[in-house]
Design an enzyme around this catalytic site. Structure first.
Site, PDB file in Angstrom:
ATOM      1  N   GLU A   1      -6.288 -10.477  13.962  1.00  0.00           N
ATOM      2  CA  GLU A   1      -5.812  -9.104  13.818  1.00  0.00           C
ATOM      3  C   GLU A   1      -6.955  -8.119  13.997  1.00  0.00           C
ATOM      4  O   GLU A   1      -6.767  -7.018  14.526  1.00  0.00           O
ATOM      5  CB  GLU A   1      -5.138  -8.906  12.462  1.00  0.00           C
TER       6      GLU A   1
ATOM      7  N   HIS B   1      -5.595 -36.959  11.189  1.00  0.00           N
ATOM      8  CA  HIS B   1      -4.422 -37.740  11.555  1.00  0.00           C
ATOM      9  C   HIS B   1      -3.370 -36.884  12.249  1.00  0.00           C
ATOM     10  O   HIS B   1      -2.231 -37.311  12.395  1.00  0.00           O
ATOM     11  CB  HIS B   1      -3.839 -38.408  10.302  1.00  0.00           C
TER      12      HIS B   1
ATOM     13  N   GLU C   1       9.480  -6.125   4.355  1.00  0.00           N
ATOM     14  CA  GLU C   1       9.614  -7.451   3.757  1.00  0.00           C
ATOM     15  C   GLU C   1       9.365  -7.416   2.252  1.00  0.00           C
ATOM     16  O   GLU C   1      10.095  -8.039   1.466  1.00  0.00           O
ATOM     17  CB  GLU C   1       8.640  -8.431   4.417  1.00  0.00           C
TER      18      GLU C   1
ATOM     19  N   LYS D   1       0.831  -1.206   0.000  1.00  0.00           N
ATOM     20  CA  LYS D   1       0.000   0.000   0.000  1.00  0.00           C
ATOM     21  C   LYS D   1       0.869   1.260   0.000  1.00  0.00           C
ATOM     22  O   LYS D   1       0.635   2.195  -0.757  1.00  0.00           O
ATOM     23  CB  LYS D   1      -0.930  -0.024   1.215  1.00  0.00           C
TER      24      LYS D   1
ATOM     25  N   GLY E   1      -5.872  -3.798   4.831  1.00  0.00           N
ATOM     26  CA  GLY E   1      -5.088  -4.870   4.236  1.00  0.00           C
ATOM     27  C   GLY E   1      -5.798  -6.205   4.229  1.00  0.00           C
ATOM     28  O   GLY E   1      -5.822  -6.911   3.216  1.00  0.00           O
ATOM     29  N   ARG E   2      -6.392  -6.591   5.356  1.00  0.00           N
ATOM     30  CA  ARG E   2      -7.026  -7.906   5.431  1.00  0.00           C
ATOM     31  C   ARG E   2      -8.385  -7.941   4.738  1.00  0.00           C
ATOM     32  O   ARG E   2      -9.021  -8.992   4.683  1.00  0.00           O
ATOM     33  CB  ARG E   2      -7.133  -8.359   6.886  1.00  0.00           C
TER      34      ARG E   2
ATOM     35  N   LYS F   1       7.678  -3.782  14.727  1.00  0.00           N
ATOM     36  CA  LYS F   1       8.300  -3.157  13.561  1.00  0.00           C
ATOM     37  C   LYS F   1       9.306  -2.092  13.988  1.00  0.00           C
ATOM     38  O   LYS F   1      10.414  -1.996  13.452  1.00  0.00           O
ATOM     39  CB  LYS F   1       7.232  -2.519  12.671  1.00  0.00           C
TER      40      LYS F   1
END
Length: 538
Positions: free
Chosen positions: A335, A366, A198, A192, A249-250, A504
């Site tokens: 979040e 399993h 990252e 954004k 963002g999400r 951060k």
């Protein structure tokens, strides 16, 4: 607006749960219409809540709680574009991103201009001779597109591969690049602000690889989805698709952040994704509270978390295409609702987001289902089932028959697990069994205690006819709205994420110390680890 603990219904719910706990075996025996009563439909999804520990009295009190907390008023404010993200002074308008052209929703013209431009480029890229698309992003810029591309893999054209790189750990990018032809690879950089640590690190490394491997046209092979066109162009990217600060963002899959998905499935299918989500939006906005599926699920989440005290929820999608759904929902819910203060900044005296976790079935059976059935702490489970499978290339002959049989086995396993969680097995029932693997020296009574299951463990069934773009859109929107509902009841801001900021900031302070070795002012643990890591690296 009241928050949950300020409503008289809050104490009444606690008293109800203590005085009249639901026993599912007894409830199904006594209520012939229980399954029908607690099954809901919306936007092509069928949601069965009948195996949850809820009854009519609890349902009525939960609706009263929603009324006292003005959940529907908060819903209308969100849909209308009010700045309900009060800590950042922003509207929350992901629903506007999937409203049809001409709808009376905020920013409709701008939304569709951006959508048309993005989808136009997606079709151009699909016809542009690219064999590989590498999407570089993190968080909401990665989890949504990555999950959706996997879910809709049947729609990918032959010869096109999608790769998602998010981790700053260079091993992820290094594992992708060797299999690529730089002349036939498109990189999509999603940030954004175009400053995400990252994402920028991976984008710079990808660009270095591209140039070293003989690539020459950065402007053709790199595009960006970002609000910072200036920074993207400084990187060498000319094609930049922008979006707005009211796109969290999400919640950004529906925006230009969905570009890799649009390239994968095509413009028409992407519009179907938006249509499915919009259908769920309309249901959430218009359905009566008693049959409103997101509202009912959000209230059930409050019941399970605060009244029954369940600290986690397991997501069990019985469809391999949805194997990344649990990770996507972790961000969406944890979040959004992992908050410790209300909208006014006052500390909360009750729990908020549960821990969300899970695995695709039948693999999860399993791995961790032993704990679900016989562990000391009940965990509500959400089973997702798809009636008809879809394949990229339709199987033929014996393979088609075998895959159809496997799909029946898949569905039977899911229903059996939900049934077993509900019914359990008493010691008396187990006493009559003697499995061949049992120790012959163990008494029948002791063995029966090992082989009994408490049952009465809640689960939800979410069913759909097929996993296509429309149904996936509806499913994601359903989860978005239920998260909103529980957050509204808890009185929190579900649309900020201040909790990610401190780490951060501290990372930015630590990076220079990795270069110069200065540990002044650090706690002893961090200092020792940093010194050890520097020595090992050298």
């Amino acid at each position: 607006m009241r928050r949950a603990d300020q409503s008289p219904a809050w104490a009444a719910l606690q008293a109800q749960a203590a005085a009249r706990p639901v026993r599912l075996r007894e409830a199904f025996a006594a209520e012939a219409e229980r399954a029908a009563r607690w099954t809901f439909e919306a936007a092509g999804l069928r949601v069965d809540l009948s195996k949850n520990l809820v009854d009519e009295a609890a349902a009525a009190l939960l609706l009263q709680l929603a009324q006292d907390c003005e959940v529907l008023t908060q819903r209308d404010a969100m849909l209308g574009g009010a700045p309900i993200n009060n800590t950042e002074g922003r509207a929350v308008l992901h629903t506007a991103l999937r409203a049809p052209k001409g709808a009376a929703t905020p920013f409709n013209g701008e939304v569709h201009a951006a959508l048309d431009a993005m989808l136009g480029y997606a079709e151009e890229a699909r016809a542009g001779g690219f064999t590989d698309v590498v999407h570089i992003g993190i968080g909401g810029s990665d989890l949504g597109p990555a999950m959706a591309v996997q879910a809709l893999a049947a729609d990918l054209p032959a010869g096109l591969r999608l790769h998602f790189v998010s981790n700053v750990d260079g091993q992820e990018l290094a594992g992708v690049l060797p299999g690529l032809d730089p002349l036939r690879t498109l990189f999509v950089v999603a940030s954004k602000t175009f400053t995400t640590q990252e994402t920028l690190a991976n984008a710079q490394a990808a660009k270095a690889w591209f140039l070293a491997a003989g690539g020459q046209e950065v402007a053709r092979h790199f595009v960006a989805t970002s609000s910072n066109a200036t920074a993207a162009r400084a990187f060498g990217i000319e094609r930049v698709f922008g979006f707005w600060d009211w796109v969290g963002g999400r919640y950004s899959l529906w925006s230009v952040i969905g570009l890799p998905l649009a390239i994968a499935i095509g413009a028409a299918a992407f519009r179907q994704l938006l249509a499915g989500a919009h259908a769920m939006d309309r249901h959430f906005a218009e359905a009566q509270p008693a049959r409103n599926v997101p509202l009912q699920l959000g209230l059930l989440d409050v019941w399970n978390r605060n009244i029954l005290g369940f600290g986690s929820r397991s997501i069990a999608p019985y469809h391999q295409g949805l194997r990344r759904l649990p990770a996507y929902l972790q961000q969406l819910e944890m979040e959004s609702n992992g908050k410790g203060v209300d909208r006014e900044g006052r500390p909360l005296g009750y729990a908020t987001s549960p821990v969300i976790w899970g695995e695709a079935g039948t693999n999860g059976q399993h791995a961790y289902f032993q704990m679900l059935h016989q562990g000391t702490e009940p965990v509500p489970v959400e089973f997702l089932l798809v009636r008809h499978p879809r394949y990229a290339r339709a199987p033929q002959g014996e393979l088609a028959e075998r895959l159809a049989d496997q799909h029946c086995k898949l569905l039977a396993n899911a229903l059996a697990q939900a049934q077993a969680l509900m019914e359990g097995k008493t010691e008396a029932e187990a006493l009559g069994e003697r499995p061949p693997t049992a120790n012959p020296d163990l008494s029948a009574e002791a063995l029966a205690r090992h082989r009994s299951f408490p049952g009465n463990r809640p689960s939800t069934l979410i069913l759909m006819d097929r996993l296509d773009a429309f149904h996936l859109g509806a499913l994601i929107a359903l989860y978005e709205h239920r998260v909103f509902v529980s957050g509204a009841v808890w009185g929190i801001n579900s649309f900020d994420q201040w909790g990610v900021e401190l780490g951060k900031a501290l990372c930015s302070e630590l990076l220079p110390r990795f270069r110069d070795g200065d540990v002044t002012g650090l706690d002893a643990s961090t200092a020792a680890a940093l010194q050890w890591l520097r020595q090992s690296a050298s």
